[in-house]
Design a protein around this motif. Structure first.
Motif, PDB file in Angstrom:
ATOM      1  N   ALA A  20       0.840  -1.180   0.000  1.00 28.80           N
ATOM      2  CA  ALA A  20       0.000   0.000   0.000  1.00 28.80           C
ATOM      3  C   ALA A  20       0.879   1.234   0.000  1.00 28.80           C
ATOM      4  O   ALA A  20       2.011   1.212   0.456  1.00 28.80           O
ATOM      5  CB  ALA A  20      -0.901  -0.022   1.232  1.00 28.80           C
ATOM      6  N   PHE A  62       1.499   5.383   1.011  1.00 24.95           N
ATOM      7  CA  PHE A  62       1.091   6.340   2.013  1.00 24.95           C
ATOM      8  C   PHE A  62       1.841   7.637   1.760  1.00 24.95           C
ATOM      9  O   PHE A  62       2.795   7.703   0.988  1.00 24.95           O
ATOM     10  CB  PHE A  62       1.362   5.813   3.429  1.00 24.95           C
ATOM     11  CG  PHE A  62       2.797   5.905   3.864  1.00 24.95           C
ATOM     12  CD1 PHE A  62       3.232   6.926   4.696  1.00 24.95           C
ATOM     13  CD2 PHE A  62       3.735   4.962   3.447  1.00 24.95           C
ATOM     14  CE1 PHE A  62       4.563   7.006   5.099  1.00 24.95           C
ATOM     15  CE2 PHE A  62       5.051   5.037   3.849  1.00 24.95           C
ATOM     16  CZ  PHE A  62       5.470   6.069   4.678  1.00 24.95           C
ATOM     17  N   GLU A 114      -1.192   9.589   5.838  1.00 22.15           N
ATOM     18  CA  GLU A 114      -2.398   9.170   5.123  1.00 22.15           C
ATOM     19  C   GLU A 114      -2.109   7.953   4.257  1.00 22.15           C
ATOM     20  O   GLU A 114      -1.135   7.928   3.505  1.00 22.15           O
ATOM     21  CB  GLU A 114      -2.921  10.309   4.251  1.00 22.15           C
ATOM     22  CG  GLU A 114      -4.165   9.958   3.462  1.00 22.15           C
ATOM     23  CD  GLU A 114      -4.661  11.103   2.603  1.00 22.15           C
ATOM     24  OE1 GLU A 114      -5.685  10.916   1.915  1.00 22.15           O
ATOM     25  OE2 GLU A 114      -4.024  12.179   2.613  1.00 22.15           O
ATOM     26  N   ASN A 115      -2.956   6.969   4.371  1.00 20.60           N
ATOM     27  CA  ASN A 115      -2.912   5.797   3.488  1.00 20.60           C
ATOM     28  C   ASN A 115      -3.865   6.065   2.330  1.00 20.60           C
ATOM     29  O   ASN A 115      -5.076   6.059   2.494  1.00 20.60           O
ATOM     30  CB  ASN A 115      -3.341   4.546   4.260  1.00 20.60           C
ATOM     31  CG  ASN A 115      -3.380   3.302   3.386  1.00 20.60           C
ATOM     32  OD1 ASN A 115      -2.982   3.331   2.224  1.00 20.60           O
ATOM     33  ND2 ASN A 115      -3.847   2.200   3.946  1.00 20.60           N
ATOM     34  N   ASP A 116      -3.305   6.324   1.154  1.00 20.32           N
ATOM     35  CA  ASP A 116      -4.166   6.661   0.013  1.00 20.32           C
ATOM     36  C   ASP A 116      -4.402   5.469  -0.901  1.00 20.32           C
ATOM     37  O   ASP A 116      -4.710   5.630  -2.080  1.00 20.32           O
ATOM     38  CB  ASP A 116      -3.599   7.839  -0.773  1.00 20.32           C
ATOM     39  CG  ASP A 116      -2.164   7.627  -1.222  1.00 20.32           C
ATOM     40  OD1 ASP A 116      -1.627   6.526  -0.984  1.00 20.32           O
ATOM     41  OD2 ASP A 116      -1.579   8.560  -1.800  1.00 20.32           O
ATOM     42  N   SER A 117      -4.259   4.260  -0.356  1.00 27.71           N
ATOM     43  CA  SER A 117      -4.505   3.051  -1.149  1.00 27.71           C
ATOM     44  C   SER A 117      -5.731   2.313  -0.616  1.00 27.71           C
ATOM     45  O   SER A 117      -6.350   2.712   0.374  1.00 27.71           O
ATOM     46  CB  SER A 117      -3.284   2.125  -1.093  1.00 27.71           C
ATOM     47  OG  SER A 117      -3.272   1.419   0.134  1.00 27.71           O
ATOM     48  N   THR A 143      -1.776  -0.572   5.577  1.00 29.09           N
ATOM     49  CA  THR A 143      -0.320  -0.499   5.534  1.00 29.09           C
ATOM     50  C   THR A 143       0.225  -0.166   6.915  1.00 29.09           C
ATOM     51  O   THR A 143      -0.399   0.564   7.685  1.00 29.09           O
ATOM     52  CB  THR A 143       0.157   0.546   4.504  1.00 29.09           C
ATOM     53  OG1 THR A 143       1.571   0.474   4.362  1.00 29.09           O
ATOM     54  CG2 THR A 143      -0.218   1.956   4.931  1.00 29.09           C
ATOM     55  N   LEU A 186      -2.365   1.780   9.216  1.00 31.15           N
ATOM     56  CA  LEU A 186      -3.375   2.619   8.592  1.00 31.15           C
ATOM     57  C   LEU A 186      -4.325   1.763   7.769  1.00 31.15           C
ATOM     58  O   LEU A 186      -3.898   0.999   6.896  1.00 31.15           O
ATOM     59  CB  LEU A 186      -2.715   3.663   7.689  1.00 31.15           C
ATOM     60  CG  LEU A 186      -1.865   4.727   8.381  1.00 31.15           C
ATOM     61  CD1 LEU A 186      -1.066   5.507   7.336  1.00 31.15           C
ATOM     62  CD2 LEU A 186      -2.730   5.674   9.185  1.00 31.15           C
ATOM     63  N   GLN A 227       7.556   2.466   5.377  1.00 26.91           N
ATOM     64  CA  GLN A 227       6.618   1.365   5.310  1.00 26.91           C
ATOM     65  C   GLN A 227       7.290   0.102   5.817  1.00 26.91           C
ATOM     66  O   GLN A 227       8.448  -0.188   5.484  1.00 26.91           O
ATOM     67  CB  GLN A 227       6.192   1.176   3.853  1.00 26.91           C
ATOM     68  CG  GLN A 227       4.807   0.659   3.652  1.00 26.91           C
ATOM     69  CD  GLN A 227       4.376   0.839   2.201  1.00 26.91           C
ATOM     70  OE1 GLN A 227       5.132   1.320   1.377  1.00 26.91           O
ATOM     71  NE2 GLN A 227       3.164   0.452   1.901  1.00 26.91           N
TER      72      GLN A 227
END
Length: 244
Positions: A13, A15, A38-41, A45, A80, A110
């Motif tokens: 993922a 981030f 922020e986890n944008d997937s 993660t 996240l 990560q």
């Protein structure tokens, strides 16, 4: 700075973190700073966050010893969920009256933990993201003055790996705060005939533009030798419209 590593496993993922550059005070309310991770997937993660000190070499590379005893990071590890945002609080624990700006990097990386969906492929390539953000502890009243603080310690002829003539400059920041090199103008004077040239175009000083010189550090830059001057002993001065 963003670093991407790779290993075999489930797809990673992505981030992001902000701010990417920050100033903190050594005491008071500004000795604490909130970061947004922020986890944008669409997959969960795991992220680990820590702080390291910046020790700058002449070529701009950095040694990054741990600064865990000077900061409190909470939480230092987090998971996240998809599209989730979390706040990470960073608090300065170091000296309250440093005599100059102190430079650090907050590193968010990560973790290689498989938090993907059951049955996901295990032999695909996983890309792990690491962010290295800049954090400056800036005491009140401390600022950079490029006109006074930047000094050309040495200017001499050199050669690049392709054998082309270069002007090698050693630039020292004798001030109390970092300086980003912008609006660079180098005046070079031949010690032989006294002729001077001013170098300011991207083709002339591009290797210097945007570079950072930490307080107390010396940076070495190699730029193209000015064709108007004979190769030999020279002196040089530097002007910038630097901004912290």
């Amino acid at each position: 700075m963003i670093v991407v590593g790779a290993l075999l496993g489930a797809p990673a993922a992505a981030f992001k973190i902000s701010p990417f550059t920050a100033e903190m005070a050594p005491a008071g309310s500004r000795a604490t700073l909130d970061y947004v991770v922020e986890n944008d997937s669409s997959d969960p993660t795991a992220v680990q966050i820590g702080v390291v000190k910046r020790e700058q070499a002449e070529d701009g590379s950095e040694t990054l010893p741990s600064a865990e005893d000077q900061f409190l990071v909470f939480p230092a590890q987090l998971v996240l969920l998809p599209r989730e945002k979390r706040t990470v609080r960073v608090q300065w624990l170091g000296p309250v009256n440093p005599d100059k700006e102190l430079a650090y990097r907050l590193i968010a990386e990560q973790l290689p933990v498989d938090l993907g969906r059951p049955g996901s492929a295990v032999n695909s390539l996983k890309l792990l993201v690491k962010y290295q953000t800049a954090v400056y502890i800036l005491p009140p009243g401390i600022h950079s003055d490029p006109a006074r603080d930047l000094v050309v310690q040495r200017a001499e002829p050199g050669r690049d790996p392709r054998g082309r003539a270069t002007l090698d400059l050693s630039v020292a920041n004798r001030g109390l705060a970092h300086i980003n090199l912008r609006g660079v103008r180098v005046t070079v004077t031949s010690s032989g005939d006294g002729k001077s040239v001013i170098l300011s175009s991207p083709g002339q000083v591009g290797a210097m533009v945007g570079e950072n010189v930490l307080p107390g550090s010396v940076r070495r830059f190699a730029i193209a030798w000015p064709p108007e001057l004979p190769i030999g002993p020279v002196t040089a001065t530097l002007e910038v419209q630097g901004a912290p």
